[in-house]
Design a protein around this motif. Sequence first.
Motif, PDB file in Angstrom:
ATOM      1  N   VAL A 260      57.512  45.655  28.185  1.00  0.00           N
ATOM      2  CA  VAL A 260      56.495  45.209  29.132  1.00  0.00           C
ATOM      3  C   VAL A 260      56.997  45.156  30.565  1.00  0.00           C
ATOM      4  O   VAL A 260      56.224  44.848  31.482  1.00  0.00           O
ATOM      5  N   LYS A 261      58.264  45.426  30.774  1.00  0.00           N
ATOM      6  CA  LYS A 261      58.814  45.366  32.133  1.00  0.00           C
ATOM      7  C   LYS A 261      58.059  46.318  33.066  1.00  0.00           C
ATOM      8  O   LYS A 261      57.784  47.454  32.720  1.00  0.00           O
ATOM      9  N   GLY A 262      57.733  45.801  34.240  1.00  0.00           N
ATOM     10  CA  GLY A 262      57.009  46.599  35.213  1.00  0.00           C
ATOM     11  C   GLY A 262      55.504  46.580  35.031  1.00  0.00           C
ATOM     12  O   GLY A 262      54.769  47.046  35.906  1.00  0.00           O
ATOM     13  N   ARG A 263      55.032  46.054  33.906  1.00  0.00           N
ATOM     14  CA  ARG A 263      53.586  45.995  33.642  1.00  0.00           C
ATOM     15  C   ARG A 263      53.066  44.564  33.554  1.00  0.00           C
ATOM     16  O   ARG A 263      51.935  44.286  33.931  1.00  0.00           O
ATOM     17  N   PHE A 264      53.874  43.661  33.036  1.00  0.00           N
ATOM     18  CA  PHE A 264      53.470  42.270  32.856  1.00  0.00           C
ATOM     19  C   PHE A 264      54.227  41.389  33.850  1.00  0.00           C
ATOM     20  O   PHE A 264      55.362  41.688  34.227  1.00  0.00           O
ATOM     21  N   ALA A 265      53.581  40.292  34.244  1.00  0.00           N
ATOM     22  CA  ALA A 265      54.222  39.329  35.138  1.00  0.00           C
ATOM     23  C   ALA A 265      53.874  37.917  34.693  1.00  0.00           C
ATOM     24  O   ALA A 265      52.689  37.592  34.527  1.00  0.00           O
ATOM     25  N   ILE A 266      54.895  37.087  34.528  1.00  0.00           N
ATOM     26  CA  ILE A 266      54.688  35.698  34.127  1.00  0.00           C
ATOM     27  C   ILE A 266      54.931  34.802  35.337  1.00  0.00           C
ATOM     28  O   ILE A 266      55.833  35.061  36.151  1.00  0.00           O
ATOM     29  N   SER A 267      54.141  33.767  35.465  1.00  0.00           N
ATOM     30  CA  SER A 267      54.295  32.858  36.594  1.00  0.00           C
ATOM     31  C   SER A 267      53.711  31.502  36.240  1.00  0.00           C
ATOM     32  O   SER A 267      52.864  31.388  35.332  1.00  0.00           O
ATOM     33  N   TYR A 268      54.152  30.483  36.953  1.00  0.00           N
ATOM     34  CA  TYR A 268      53.535  29.178  36.809  1.00  0.00           C
ATOM     35  C   TYR A 268      52.221  29.190  37.580  1.00  0.00           C
ATOM     36  O   TYR A 268      52.114  29.758  38.659  1.00  0.00           O
ATOM     37  N   GLY A 269      51.211  28.528  37.016  1.00  0.00           N
ATOM     38  CA  GLY A 269      49.929  28.443  37.678  1.00  0.00           C
ATOM     39  C   GLY A 269      49.916  27.333  38.711  1.00  0.00           C
ATOM     40  O   GLY A 269      50.883  26.596  38.875  1.00  0.00           O
ATOM     41  N   ASN A 270      48.805  27.218  39.409  1.00  0.00           N
ATOM     42  CA  ASN A 270      48.667  26.182  40.423  1.00  0.00           C
ATOM     43  C   ASN A 270      48.604  24.803  39.802  1.00  0.00           C
ATOM     44  O   ASN A 270      49.102  23.816  40.367  1.00  0.00           O
ATOM     45  N   ALA A 271      47.986  24.709  38.641  1.00  0.00           N
ATOM     46  CA  ALA A 271      47.881  23.425  37.961  1.00  0.00           C
ATOM     47  C   ALA A 271      49.198  23.085  37.277  1.00  0.00           C
ATOM     48  O   ALA A 271      49.935  23.970  36.841  1.00  0.00           O
ATOM     49  N   LYS A 272      49.464  21.831  37.173  1.00  0.00           N
ATOM     50  CA  LYS A 272      50.693  21.366  36.535  1.00  0.00           C
ATOM     51  C   LYS A 272      50.747  21.829  35.083  1.00  0.00           C
ATOM     52  O   LYS A 272      49.770  21.830  34.371  1.00  0.00           O
ATOM     53  N   ASN A 273      51.903  22.240  34.660  1.00  0.00           N
ATOM     54  CA  ASN A 273      52.142  22.636  33.271  1.00  0.00           C
ATOM     55  C   ASN A 273      51.258  23.808  32.831  1.00  0.00           C
ATOM     56  O   ASN A 273      50.796  23.844  31.686  1.00  0.00           O
ATOM     57  N   THR A 274      51.018  24.724  33.741  1.00  0.00           N
ATOM     58  CA  THR A 274      50.228  25.907  33.421  1.00  0.00           C
ATOM     59  C   THR A 274      51.051  27.155  33.661  1.00  0.00           C
ATOM     60  O   THR A 274      51.761  27.250  34.666  1.00  0.00           O
ATOM     61  N   VAL A 275      50.960  28.090  32.740  1.00  0.00           N
ATOM     62  CA  VAL A 275      51.649  29.356  32.929  1.00  0.00           C
ATOM     63  C   VAL A 275      50.658  30.488  32.690  1.00  0.00           C
ATOM     64  O   VAL A 275      49.764  30.373  31.846  1.00  0.00           O
TER      65      VAL A 275
END
Length: 122
Positions: free
Chosen positions: A64-79
């Motif tokens: 999935v490298k280069g196609r998917f991106a994981i990040s924390y969301g604006n809300a607490k404890n959200t990914v």
Amino acid sequence: HVQLVESGGGSVQAGGSLRLSCVASQHTSTPNCMGWFRQAAGKEREGVAVIYEGGGSSYYADSVKGRFAISYGNAKNTVTLQMNSLKPEDTGMYYCAADCVPPGEDVGDFSVWGQGTQVTVS
């Protein structure tokens, strides 16, 4: 009792995009890591992407490298998991996971799991 609730799955044509979200409810502090795993029919659950506390580092499966991106969301404890250029082989049930022990890349490293959300790419 921590609960993980996923959303955002669905059906999409190859080349399309989907965005998955996961909320960790009733967690007294930010999980030390949160990640996404997937399981295709007849196959073992596999790691897709993991983000570690603070968001300064992450892990991606080679597929999935280069196609998917994981990040924390604006809300607490959200990914969130942004999935682009989806392929039929990305089809499967996607599970959110939290609270890991090193290295934090494998199924056995995580202690809290969501119920999953289906992603189908045709």
